[in-house]
Design a protein around this motif. Structure first.
Motif, PDB file in Angstrom:
ATOM      1  N   MET A 100     -26.406 -10.898 -14.629  1.00 10.43           N
ATOM      2  CA  MET A 100     -25.829  -9.647 -14.166  1.00 10.43           C
ATOM      3  C   MET A 100     -24.582  -9.339 -15.004  1.00 10.43           C
ATOM      4  SD  MET A 100     -24.792  -8.591 -10.314  1.00 10.43           S
ATOM      5  CE  MET A 100     -26.140  -7.515  -9.977  1.00 10.43           C
ATOM      6  N   LYS A 101     -24.487  -8.097 -15.436  1.00  8.76           N
ATOM      7  CA  LYS A 101     -23.348  -7.690 -16.250  1.00  8.76           C
ATOM      8  C   LYS A 101     -22.063  -7.737 -15.438  1.00  8.76           C
ATOM      9  CE  LYS A 101     -26.140  -4.733 -19.127  1.00  8.76           C
ATOM     10  NZ  LYS A 101     -26.452  -3.387 -19.541  1.00  8.76           N
ATOM     11  N   ASP A 102     -20.955  -7.920 -16.124  1.00 11.63           N
ATOM     12  CA  ASP A 102     -19.662  -8.041 -15.457  1.00 11.63           C
ATOM     13  C   ASP A 102     -18.959  -6.689 -15.384  1.00 11.63           C
ATOM     14  OD1 ASP A 102     -17.583  -9.375 -14.162  1.00 11.63           O
ATOM     15  OD2 ASP A 102     -16.540  -9.769 -16.030  1.00 11.63           O
ATOM     16  N   LYS A 103     -19.689  -5.647 -14.955  1.00 10.95           N
ATOM     17  CA  LYS A 103     -19.088  -4.323 -14.794  1.00 10.95           C
ATOM     18  C   LYS A 103     -18.521  -4.209 -13.398  1.00 10.95           C
ATOM     19  CE  LYS A 103     -21.822  -1.739 -18.070  1.00 10.95           C
ATOM     20  NZ  LYS A 103     -22.675  -0.583 -18.273  1.00 10.95           N
ATOM     21  N   LYS A 104     -17.291  -3.741 -13.328  1.00  4.31           N
ATOM     22  CA  LYS A 104     -16.641  -3.560 -12.030  1.00  4.31           C
ATOM     23  C   LYS A 104     -16.154  -2.123 -11.941  1.00  4.31           C
ATOM     24  CE  LYS A 104     -14.453  -7.264 -13.239  1.00  4.31           C
ATOM     25  NZ  LYS A 104     -14.085  -8.353 -13.853  1.00  4.31           N
ATOM     26  N   ASN A 105     -17.090  -1.211 -11.707  1.00  5.80           N
ATOM     27  CA  ASN A 105     -16.703   0.197 -11.717  1.00  5.80           C
ATOM     28  C   ASN A 105     -16.893   0.888 -10.374  1.00  5.80           C
ATOM     29  OD1 ASN A 105     -19.453   0.264 -11.692  1.00  5.80           O
ATOM     30  ND2 ASN A 105     -19.701   1.380 -13.597  1.00  5.80           N
ATOM     31  N   THR A 106     -17.271   0.136  -9.346  1.00  5.43           N
ATOM     32  CA  THR A 106     -17.433   0.716  -8.025  1.00  5.43           C
ATOM     33  C   THR A 106     -16.561  -0.047  -7.037  1.00  5.43           C
ATOM     34  OG1 THR A 106     -19.712   1.288  -8.536  1.00  5.43           O
ATOM     35  CG2 THR A 106     -19.098   1.285  -6.221  1.00  5.43           C
ATOM     36  N   THR A 107     -15.933   0.674  -6.150  1.00  5.73           N
ATOM     37  CA  THR A 107     -15.046   0.062  -5.169  1.00  5.73           C
ATOM     38  C   THR A 107     -15.664   0.164  -3.785  1.00  5.73           C
ATOM     39  OG1 THR A 107     -13.128   0.741  -6.469  1.00  5.73           O
ATOM     40  CG2 THR A 107     -12.728   0.163  -4.175  1.00  5.73           C
ATOM     41  N   ILE A 108     -15.546  -0.924  -3.009  1.00  3.64           N
ATOM     42  CA  ILE A 108     -15.958  -0.889  -1.610  1.00  3.64           C
ATOM     43  C   ILE A 108     -14.781  -1.371  -0.768  1.00  3.64           C
ATOM     44  CG2 ILE A 108     -18.398  -1.263  -2.114  1.00  3.64           C
ATOM     45  CD1 ILE A 108     -18.027  -4.166  -1.121  1.00  3.64           C
ATOM     46  N   GLY A 109     -14.754  -0.960   0.462  1.00  4.02           N
ATOM     47  CA  GLY A 109     -13.710  -1.426   1.375  1.00  4.02           C
ATOM     48  C   GLY A 109     -14.337  -2.361   2.396  1.00  4.02           C
ATOM     49  N   VAL A 110     -13.683  -3.469   2.628  1.00  3.61           N
ATOM     50  CA  VAL A 110     -14.197  -4.459   3.574  1.00  3.61           C
ATOM     51  C   VAL A 110     -13.062  -4.861   4.501  1.00  3.61           C
ATOM     52  CG1 VAL A 110     -15.208  -6.754   3.812  1.00  3.61           C
ATOM     53  CG2 VAL A 110     -15.801  -5.353   1.840  1.00  3.61           C
ATOM     54  N   ARG A 111     -13.347  -4.841   5.791  1.00  2.73           N
ATOM     55  CA  ARG A 111     -12.360  -5.294   6.767  1.00  2.73           C
ATOM     56  C   ARG A 111     -12.695  -6.715   7.177  1.00  2.73           C
ATOM     57  NH1 ARG A 111      -9.217  -1.163   9.114  1.00  2.73           N
ATOM     58  NH2 ARG A 111      -9.935   0.889   8.516  1.00  2.73           N
ATOM     59  N   VAL A 112     -11.682  -7.564   7.182  1.00  2.00           N
ATOM     60  CA  VAL A 112     -11.844  -8.949   7.626  1.00  2.00           C
ATOM     61  C   VAL A 112     -10.716  -9.262   8.597  1.00  2.00           C
ATOM     62  CG1 VAL A 112     -12.985  -9.705   5.504  1.00  2.00           C
ATOM     63  CG2 VAL A 112     -10.514  -9.887   5.683  1.00  2.00           C
ATOM     64  N   ASP A 113     -10.924 -10.287   9.407  1.00  3.61           N
ATOM     65  CA  ASP A 113      -9.851 -10.652  10.323  1.00  3.61           C
ATOM     66  C   ASP A 113      -8.780 -11.458   9.575  1.00  3.61           C
ATOM     67  OD1 ASP A 113     -10.579 -13.415  10.328  1.00  3.61           O
ATOM     68  OD2 ASP A 113     -11.982 -13.071  11.961  1.00  3.61           O
ATOM     69  N   ASP A 114      -7.659 -11.657  10.227  1.00  2.00           N
ATOM     70  CA  ASP A 114      -6.516 -12.314   9.588  1.00  2.00           C
ATOM     71  C   ASP A 114      -6.850 -13.726   9.104  1.00  2.00           C
ATOM     72  OD1 ASP A 114      -4.987 -10.062  10.052  1.00  2.00           O
ATOM     73  OD2 ASP A 114      -4.054 -10.872  11.863  1.00  2.00           O
ATOM     74  N   ASP A 115      -7.655 -14.450   9.857  1.00  2.00           N
ATOM     75  CA  ASP A 115      -8.003 -15.818   9.462  1.00  2.00           C
ATOM     76  C   ASP A 115      -8.816 -15.843   8.174  1.00  2.00           C
ATOM     77  OD1 ASP A 115      -6.678 -16.880  11.669  1.00  2.00           O
ATOM     78  OD2 ASP A 115      -8.499 -16.902  12.901  1.00  2.00           O
ATOM     79  N   VAL A 116      -9.764 -14.924   8.049  1.00  2.00           N
ATOM     80  CA  VAL A 116     -10.582 -14.851   6.834  1.00  2.00           C
ATOM     81  C   VAL A 116      -9.711 -14.464   5.648  1.00  2.00           C
ATOM     82  CG1 VAL A 116     -12.484 -13.635   5.692  1.00  2.00           C
ATOM     83  CG2 VAL A 116     -12.726 -14.395   8.069  1.00  2.00           C
ATOM     84  N   LEU A 117      -8.835 -13.502   5.830  1.00  2.00           N
ATOM     85  CA  LEU A 117      -7.936 -13.094   4.744  1.00  2.00           C
ATOM     86  C   LEU A 117      -7.059 -14.260   4.305  1.00  2.00           C
ATOM     87  CD1 LEU A 117      -6.802 -10.992   2.841  1.00  2.00           C
ATOM     88  CD2 LEU A 117      -5.241 -10.288   4.679  1.00  2.00           C
ATOM     89  N   LYS A 118      -6.573 -15.011   5.244  1.00  2.00           N
ATOM     90  CA  LYS A 118      -5.723 -16.164   4.932  1.00  2.00           C
ATOM     91  C   LYS A 118      -6.493 -17.177   4.073  1.00  2.00           C
ATOM     92  CE  LYS A 118      -3.035 -17.452   8.221  1.00  2.00           C
ATOM     93  NZ  LYS A 118      -2.479 -18.020   9.462  1.00  2.00           N
ATOM     94  N   ILE A 119      -7.755 -17.406   4.409  1.00  2.00           N
ATOM     95  CA  ILE A 119      -8.590 -18.334   3.639  1.00  2.00           C
ATOM     96  C   ILE A 119      -8.819 -17.803   2.228  1.00  2.00           C
ATOM     97  CG2 ILE A 119     -10.911 -19.313   3.447  1.00  2.00           C
ATOM     98  CD1 ILE A 119     -10.905 -19.363   6.581  1.00  2.00           C
TER      99      ILE A 119
END
Length: 51
Positions: free
Chosen positions: A1-20
């Motif tokens: 898979m090519k390493d193109k990063k041209n699309t943005t998505i938003g993801v919500r996670v809880d505080d514990d997941v973000l901390k990890i």
């Protein structure tokens, strides 16, 4: 898979997941978003959905 990063998505996670994710990012010396992208790609590869 090519390493193109041209699309943005938003993801919500809880505080514990973000901390990890932030902890893993710091250990790997990469930004939080890059670590989240890496974890997402690893999950898709583990399911056999991408190479």
């Amino acid at each position: 898979m090519k390493d193109k990063k041209n699309t943005t998505i938003g993801v919500r996670v809880d505080d514990d997941v973000l901390k990890i994710i932030k902890k893993l990012a710091k250990e790997d010396e990469r930004p939080t978003a890059a670590m989240a992208r890496k974890l997402l790609m690893e999950g898709l590869k583990a399911r056999g959905l991408i190479e």
